[in-house]
Design an enzyme around this catalytic site. Structure first.
Site, PDB file in Angstrom:
ATOM      1  N   ASP A  56       7.097   3.587   3.161  1.00 38.23           N
ATOM      2  CA  ASP A  56       7.369   4.565   4.217  1.00 38.23           C
ATOM      3  C   ASP A  56       8.876   4.562   4.478  1.00 38.23           C
ATOM      4  O   ASP A  56       9.629   5.232   3.790  1.00 38.23           O
ATOM      5  CB  ASP A  56       6.537   4.193   5.441  1.00 38.23           C
ATOM      6  CG  ASP A  56       6.592   5.223   6.553  1.00 38.23           C
ATOM      7  OD1 ASP A  56       6.851   6.399   6.253  1.00 38.23           O
ATOM      8  OD2 ASP A  56       6.376   4.866   7.730  1.00 38.23           O
ATOM      9  N   LYS A  58       5.816   7.912   0.567  1.00 35.29           N
ATOM     10  CA  LYS A  58       5.900   9.097   1.422  1.00 35.29           C
ATOM     11  C   LYS A  58       7.227   9.807   1.233  1.00 35.29           C
ATOM     12  O   LYS A  58       8.277   9.165   1.230  1.00 35.29           O
ATOM     13  CB  LYS A  58       5.764   8.670   2.878  1.00 35.29           C
ATOM     14  CG  LYS A  58       4.550   9.258   3.545  1.00 35.29           C
ATOM     15  CD  LYS A  58       4.567   8.938   5.017  1.00 35.29           C
ATOM     16  CE  LYS A  58       3.334   8.150   5.384  1.00 35.29           C
ATOM     17  NZ  LYS A  58       3.231   7.971   6.841  1.00 35.29           N
ATOM     18  N   ASP A  82       0.825  -1.211   0.000  1.00 33.10           N
ATOM     19  CA  ASP A  82       0.000   0.000   0.000  1.00 33.10           C
ATOM     20  C   ASP A  82       0.857   1.258   0.000  1.00 33.10           C
ATOM     21  O   ASP A  82       0.598   2.189  -0.751  1.00 33.10           O
ATOM     22  CB  ASP A  82      -0.976  -0.002   1.191  1.00 33.10           C
ATOM     23  CG  ASP A  82      -0.307  -0.296   2.533  1.00 33.10           C
ATOM     24  OD1 ASP A  82       0.938  -0.465   2.578  1.00 33.10           O
ATOM     25  OD2 ASP A  82      -1.028  -0.364   3.543  1.00 33.10           O
ATOM     26  N   ARG A 104     -10.252   1.350   6.399  1.00 27.52           N
ATOM     27  CA  ARG A 104      -9.765   0.717   5.170  1.00 27.52           C
ATOM     28  C   ARG A 104     -10.788   0.819   4.036  1.00 27.52           C
ATOM     29  O   ARG A 104     -10.437   0.762   2.863  1.00 27.52           O
ATOM     30  CB  ARG A 104      -9.506  -0.783   5.402  1.00 27.52           C
ATOM     31  CG  ARG A 104      -8.367  -1.093   6.335  1.00 27.52           C
ATOM     32  CD  ARG A 104      -8.031  -2.584   6.218  1.00 27.52           C
ATOM     33  NE  ARG A 104      -7.272  -3.076   7.360  1.00 27.52           N
ATOM     34  CZ  ARG A 104      -5.957  -2.963   7.495  1.00 27.52           C
ATOM     35  NH1 ARG A 104      -5.260  -2.352   6.563  1.00 27.52           N
ATOM     36  NH2 ARG A 104      -5.348  -3.448   8.563  1.00 27.52           N
ATOM     37  N   ASP A 107      -5.223   1.496   6.993  1.00 27.68           N
ATOM     38  CA  ASP A 107      -6.019   1.569   8.223  1.00 27.68           C
ATOM     39  C   ASP A 107      -5.411   2.487   9.268  1.00 27.68           C
ATOM     40  O   ASP A 107      -4.226   2.843   9.209  1.00 27.68           O
ATOM     41  CB  ASP A 107      -6.119   0.184   8.858  1.00 27.68           C
ATOM     42  CG  ASP A 107      -4.804  -0.232   9.529  1.00 27.68           C
ATOM     43  OD1 ASP A 107      -3.769  -0.189   8.839  1.00 27.68           O
ATOM     44  OD2 ASP A 107      -4.814  -0.574  10.723  1.00 27.68           O
ATOM     45  N   PHE A 137       0.110  10.901   8.128  1.00 25.69           N
ATOM     46  CA  PHE A 137      -0.466   9.570   8.294  1.00 25.69           C
ATOM     47  C   PHE A 137      -1.759   9.482   7.492  1.00 25.69           C
ATOM     48  O   PHE A 137      -2.688  10.244   7.719  1.00 25.69           O
ATOM     49  CB  PHE A 137      -0.726   9.264   9.766  1.00 25.69           C
ATOM     50  CG  PHE A 137      -1.079   7.830   9.997  1.00 25.69           C
ATOM     51  CD1 PHE A 137      -0.093   6.857   9.967  1.00 25.69           C
ATOM     52  CD2 PHE A 137      -2.399   7.453  10.202  1.00 25.69           C
ATOM     53  CE1 PHE A 137      -0.411   5.523  10.153  1.00 25.69           C
ATOM     54  CE2 PHE A 137      -2.727   6.118  10.386  1.00 25.69           C
ATOM     55  CZ  PHE A 137      -1.733   5.151  10.362  1.00 25.69           C
ATOM     56  N   VAL A 138      -1.800   8.570   6.544  1.00 28.84           N
ATOM     57  CA  VAL A 138      -2.960   8.482   5.658  1.00 28.84           C
ATOM     58  C   VAL A 138      -3.753   7.196   5.883  1.00 28.84           C
ATOM     59  O   VAL A 138      -3.203   6.184   6.329  1.00 28.84           O
ATOM     60  CB  VAL A 138      -2.542   8.582   4.170  1.00 28.84           C
ATOM     61  CG1 VAL A 138      -2.049   9.976   3.834  1.00 28.84           C
ATOM     62  CG2 VAL A 138      -1.486   7.533   3.821  1.00 28.84           C
TER      63      VAL A 138
HETATM   64  P1  5GP Z   1       7.867   0.595   5.887  1.00 29.05           P
HETATM   65  O1  5GP Z   1       8.490  -0.717   6.147  1.00 29.05           O
HETATM   66  O2  5GP Z   1       8.031   1.105   4.476  1.00 29.05           O
HETATM   67  O3  5GP Z   1       8.248   1.626   6.895  1.00 29.05           O
HETATM   68  O4  5GP Z   1       6.364   0.370   6.239  1.00 29.05           O
HETATM   69  C1  5GP Z   1       5.365   0.289   5.345  1.00 29.05           C
HETATM   70  C2  5GP Z   1       4.126  -0.123   6.119  1.00 29.05           C
HETATM   71  O5  5GP Z   1       3.860   0.767   7.221  1.00 29.05           O
HETATM   72  C3  5GP Z   1       2.936  -0.038   5.210  1.00 29.05           C
HETATM   73  O6  5GP Z   1       2.702  -1.275   4.565  1.00 29.05           O
HETATM   74  C4  5GP Z   1       1.823   0.318   6.171  1.00 29.05           C
HETATM   75  O7  5GP Z   1       1.301  -0.847   6.734  1.00 29.05           O
HETATM   76  C5  5GP Z   1       2.502   1.113   7.284  1.00 29.05           C
HETATM   77  N1  5GP Z   1       2.359   2.572   7.091  1.00 29.05           N
HETATM   78  C6  5GP Z   1       3.350   3.452   6.839  1.00 29.05           C
HETATM   79  N2  5GP Z   1       2.874   4.701   6.701  1.00 29.05           N
HETATM   80  C7  5GP Z   1       1.539   4.622   6.852  1.00 29.05           C
HETATM   81  C8  5GP Z   1       0.467   5.579   6.806  1.00 29.05           C
HETATM   82  O8  5GP Z   1       0.627   6.793   6.595  1.00 29.05           O
HETATM   83  N3  5GP Z   1      -0.788   5.098   7.017  1.00 29.05           N
HETATM   84  C9  5GP Z   1      -1.038   3.787   7.255  1.00 29.05           C
HETATM   85  N4  5GP Z   1      -2.312   3.432   7.441  1.00 29.05           N
HETATM   86  N5  5GP Z   1      -0.061   2.853   7.299  1.00 29.05           N
HETATM   87  C10 5GP Z   1       1.214   3.257   7.097  1.00 29.05           C
HETATM   88 MG    MG Z   2       1.481  -2.834   5.411  1.00 29.02          MG
END
Ligand code: 5GP
Ligand code: MG
Length: 179
Positions: free
Chosen positions: A101, A129, A98, A163, A157, A150-151
């Site tokens: 980050d 992001k 999705d 969701r 979710d 935070f979206v």
């Molecule tokens: P990463 O390993 O890239 O830091 O984490 C990605 C995961 O963190 C995404 O799959 C999601 O589950 C969660 N996440 C990161 N930023 C957001 C956000 O702004 N909103 C939501 N709902 N989940 C996020």
């Molecule tokens: Mg995820």
């Protein structure tokens, strides 16, 4: 009770972009043994919309990845559950998440899928992001680049809610802090 959500990307914008990504993926994977490996749970909505635009044969895999922050260190451990992922050996795997980050989840999954003997591994994300990435990783397919907020919605979710929203929005309210 739902907090207010400010629309960031509308339903129409998402539809148009997801269709374009689908056509691109369809062209790129023509004649190849494609497996789309979706990272649960946030990517389920984009998965459902995306695959209906991919008119070449492909398989679906579902992967659950949960990260745990160490109590004494800042290191993150990723636990991967692939009970619903058919064998990816000799498949061209497209990991779908999705949101990108920090990049920890996808980079660990790339290594994991490579270790499983995939023919190729690429990544697709609905959202990316700005200013959060800790791991160098260029997604091969990206829907939208968004500011550092935070979206929720369209699969994403907050506390397992929101969701179902057909758009991506920014959660308003005191408890709107990530994770
Ligand atoms: P990463 O390993 O890239 O830091 O984490 C990605 C995961 O963190 C995404 O799959 C999601 O589950 C969660 N996440 C990161 N930023 C957001 C956000 O702004 N909103 C939501 N709902 N989940 C996020
Ligand atoms: Mg995820």
């Amino acid at each position: 009770m739902h907090n207010a959500v400010k629309v960031l990307i509308s339903e129409d914008e998402i539809r148009e972009r997801v269709h374009a990504l689908g056509r691109q993926i369809e062209a790129d994977y023509h004649g190849k043994p494609l497996t789309i490996a979706a990272v649960l749970t946030g990517s389920l909505i984009v998965l459902a919309d995306l695959i209906r635009r991919i008119g070449v044969p492909h398989r679906i895999a579902l992967i659950q990845a949960s990260s745990y922050k160490g109590a004494t260190t800042t290191a993150t451990t990723l636990v991967i559950n692939e009970s619903f992922a058919p064998d990816v050996a000799d498949r061209d795997v497209l990991l779908l998440d999705d949101i990108l980050d920090t990049g920890q989840t996808l980079s660990a999954l790339i290594r994991h899928v490579n270790d499983r003997g995939a023919r190729s591994v690429r990544t697709a994300v609905l959202l990316r992001k700005i200013g959060r990435q800790e791991v160098p990783l260029e997604p091969d397919y990206c829907g939208f680049t968004i500011p550092n907020a935070f979206v929720v919605g369209y699969g994403l979710d907050y506390d397992d809610d929101y969701r179902h929203l057909p758009y991506v929005g920014i959660l308003d309210g005191p408890e709107a802090t990530p994770h």
